[in-house]
Write an enzyme that holds these catalytic residues in place. Structure first.
Site, PDB file in Angstrom:
ATOM      1  N   LYS A 228      -2.398  -9.381  -0.529  1.00  0.00           N
ATOM      2  CA  LYS A 228      -2.747  -8.627  -1.655  1.00  0.00           C
ATOM      3  C   LYS A 228      -3.657  -9.088  -2.445  1.00  0.00           C
ATOM      4  O   LYS A 228      -3.531 -10.150  -3.026  1.00  0.00           O
ATOM      5  CB  LYS A 228      -1.474  -8.019  -2.346  1.00  0.00           C
ATOM      6  CG  LYS A 228      -1.627  -6.963  -3.456  1.00  0.00           C
ATOM      7  CD  LYS A 228      -0.234  -6.817  -4.251  1.00  0.00           C
ATOM      8  CE  LYS A 228      -0.516  -5.968  -5.401  1.00  0.00           C
ATOM      9  NZ  LYS A 228       0.906  -5.613  -5.939  1.00  0.00           N
TER      10      LYS A 228
ATOM     11  N   ARG B  16      -1.559   1.835 -12.114  1.00  0.00           N
ATOM     12  CA  ARG B  16      -0.976   1.313 -13.221  1.00  0.00           C
ATOM     13  C   ARG B  16      -0.953   2.343 -14.240  1.00  0.00           C
ATOM     14  O   ARG B  16       0.116   2.297 -14.960  1.00  0.00           O
ATOM     15  CB  ARG B  16      -1.791   0.100 -13.692  1.00  0.00           C
ATOM     16  CG  ARG B  16      -1.705  -1.065 -12.750  1.00  0.00           C
ATOM     17  CD  ARG B  16      -2.529  -2.296 -13.335  1.00  0.00           C
ATOM     18  NE  ARG B  16      -2.586  -3.499 -12.158  1.00  0.00           N
ATOM     19  CZ  ARG B  16      -3.328  -4.434 -12.128  1.00  0.00           C
ATOM     20  NH1 ARG B  16      -4.185  -4.769 -12.984  1.00  0.00           N
ATOM     21  NH2 ARG B  16      -3.211  -5.135 -11.094  1.00  0.00           N
TER      22      ARG B  16
ATOM     23  N   LYS C 274      -3.627 -10.519 -12.844  1.00  0.00           N
ATOM     24  CA  LYS C 274      -3.000 -10.992 -11.819  1.00  0.00           C
ATOM     25  C   LYS C 274      -3.310 -12.020 -10.955  1.00  0.00           C
ATOM     26  O   LYS C 274      -3.018 -12.194  -9.818  1.00  0.00           O
ATOM     27  CB  LYS C 274      -2.177  -9.837 -11.123  1.00  0.00           C
ATOM     28  CG  LYS C 274      -1.312  -8.957 -12.278  1.00  0.00           C
ATOM     29  CD  LYS C 274      -0.878  -7.674 -11.248  1.00  0.00           C
ATOM     30  CE  LYS C 274      -0.121  -6.799 -12.218  1.00  0.00           C
ATOM     31  NZ  LYS C 274       0.847  -5.844 -11.368  1.00  0.00           N
TER      32      LYS C 274
ATOM     33  N   LYS D  39      -3.792  -5.001   1.445  1.00  0.00           N
ATOM     34  CA  LYS D  39      -3.997  -4.220   0.136  1.00  0.00           C
ATOM     35  C   LYS D  39      -4.932  -4.691  -0.880  1.00  0.00           C
ATOM     36  O   LYS D  39      -4.944  -5.807  -1.051  1.00  0.00           O
ATOM     37  CB  LYS D  39      -2.754  -3.932  -0.372  1.00  0.00           C
ATOM     38  CG  LYS D  39      -2.512  -3.231  -1.702  1.00  0.00           C
ATOM     39  CD  LYS D  39      -1.232  -3.395  -2.339  1.00  0.00           C
ATOM     40  CE  LYS D  39      -1.206  -2.602  -3.732  1.00  0.00           C
ATOM     41  NZ  LYS D  39      -0.071  -2.711  -4.321  1.00  0.00           N
TER      42      LYS D  39
ATOM     43  N   SER E 180      -4.558   3.350  -4.943  1.00  0.00           N
ATOM     44  CA  SER E 180      -4.748   4.570  -5.941  1.00  0.00           C
ATOM     45  C   SER E 180      -6.274   4.855  -6.101  1.00  0.00           C
ATOM     46  O   SER E 180      -6.734   5.849  -6.569  1.00  0.00           O
ATOM     47  CB  SER E 180      -4.133   4.503  -7.147  1.00  0.00           C
ATOM     48  OG  SER E 180      -4.106   3.083  -7.852  1.00  0.00           O
TER      49      SER E 180
ATOM     50  N   TYR F  60      -1.561   8.299  -0.397  1.00  0.00           N
ATOM     51  CA  TYR F  60      -1.352   9.286  -1.180  1.00  0.00           C
ATOM     52  C   TYR F  60      -1.825  10.565  -0.440  1.00  0.00           C
ATOM     53  O   TYR F  60      -1.349  11.534  -0.938  1.00  0.00           O
ATOM     54  CB  TYR F  60      -1.863   9.227  -2.617  1.00  0.00           C
ATOM     55  CG  TYR F  60      -1.620   7.861  -3.302  1.00  0.00           C
ATOM     56  CD1 TYR F  60      -0.281   7.915  -3.724  1.00  0.00           C
ATOM     57  CD2 TYR F  60      -2.251   6.659  -3.510  1.00  0.00           C
ATOM     58  CE1 TYR F  60       0.108   6.571  -4.366  1.00  0.00           C
ATOM     59  CE2 TYR F  60      -1.769   5.537  -3.722  1.00  0.00           C
ATOM     60  CZ  TYR F  60      -0.747   5.374  -4.301  1.00  0.00           C
ATOM     61  OH  TYR F  60      -0.339   4.182  -4.955  1.00  0.00           O
TER      62      TYR F  60
END
Ligand code: PBG
Length: 313
Positions: free
Chosen positions: A181, A191, A204, A235, A261, A300
């Site tokens: 990731k 987010r 992060k 990812k 997303s 999605y």
């Protein structure tokens, strides 16, 4: 002739549908940066889950939108047996028992600082976080989750979660590790969706991967498989197809991509502006994951793609 020599096939059985869960009843909120995606109260999540199951989608993956007062520094809501995510798992398993339910193992929806790990004086506490993730994973397994998805990127969490599952008799719960990731700009709309954009202090990068690295992804996948992951994930998706390809080639393990997303937002945003053919680009992007060697895709678009696939049969 074209169909006869086609090398890869995309089917509804390859898809996992992410769902955003919120409190309330018969309530839905649009997510402005993800047009067409909504946060749903548990009763409506169950309806979406039933639709996914009816279309042949094998699994849904839950992400909770946590109320502000439940976001704390110790993240205790994460292992509350009755938190939003665990209530949603129970509701879906009761209504649609044949559908697999995947949960997210990471502290960010419950963390006042928006991070996936516990933070002390600006530093992520790896081992303390792993202990918290184990509590969280056990609560999810007890609620009936079929697949746990550690998305936190702490070191050693797969082995610790696997050992705890064994010890507590959850022998059939699978782990789909977010192994590779990346610290990515493509997560922005997510987010917003889980209400973590405002909360996140800093970035992060100390636990998510550097987009410049590829060999490291192979080392992380190898480690997670050795620690007991059943399936692994890369990812984001489309910008990391080389990683998907190398991971599948190197290990032959069940390999998933998360079309995240921001990827959804780019395709959907352009489609809604009439700049691209949305359905065509959606299907082309999903097929790209299959061609790269992925066994499945979190997307999605899952419901829409499955509907389109059904009409083609
Ligand atoms: C956090 C988490 C993130 C996503 C899934 N789990 C965001 C992050 O790491 O900040 C992103 C999914 C998406 O962008 O669709 N545990």
């Amino acid at each position: 002739m074209r169909a006869l020599v086609q090398e890869n096939v995309l089917s509804a059985a390859d898809l996992i549908l992410p769902l955003f869960v919120k409190d309330g009843h018969n309530s839905r909120d649009p997510i402005s940066s993800m047009p067409g995606v909504e946060r749903l109260s548990i009763d409506l999540v169950v309806v979406a889950a039933q639709e996914a199951f009816d279309l042949g989608i094998p699994a849904v993956c839950l992400f909770p939108y946590t109320l502000d007062h439940l976001r704390t520094l110790d993240c205790a809501e994460a292992w509350n047996p009755d938190n939003l995510s665990n209530r949603a798992v129970r509701a879906i398993k009761a209504a649609v028992p044949g559908l697999l339910v995947m949960t997210d193992v990471a502290l960010d929806p419950y963390n006042a600082l928006g991070h996936d790990g516990l933070v002390q004086e600006g530093i992520i506490l790896n081992d303390e976080t792993v202990a918290a993730l184990v509590k969280m994973a056990l609560a999810q397994a007890a609620a009936g989750a079929d697949i746990l998805g550690p998305s936190d990127m702490m070191d050693g969490r797969i082995g610790a979660i696997r050992a705890a599952l064994e010890e507590h008799g959850f022998k059939d719960v699978a782990i789909l590790s977010y192994s590779a990731k990346y610290a990515s700009g493509f997560y922005g709309p997510f987010r917003d969706a889980v209400g973590a954009s405002g909360a996140l202090v800093g970035d992060k990068k100390t636990y998510q991967m550097n987009p410049a690295n590829a060999d490291e992804a192979l080392r992380l996948v190898e480690r997670d498989l050795a620690e007991g992951a059943d399936m692994v994930m890369v990812k984001p998706g489309l910008a990391y197809l080389d990683i998907c390809y190398r991971v599948k080639q190197a290990f032959g393990a069940p390999t998933f991509a998360y079309q995240v997303s921001g990827e959804y937002a780019m395709i959907e945003g352009a489609a809604r502006n009439g700049w691209i053919d949305g359905d065509k680009v959606m299907m082309e992007s999903l097929m790209a994951f299959k061609r790269a060697g992925c066994d499945g895709i979190l997307t999605y678009f899952a419901l829409r793609a499955a509907r389109l696939l059904q009409h083609k049969d």
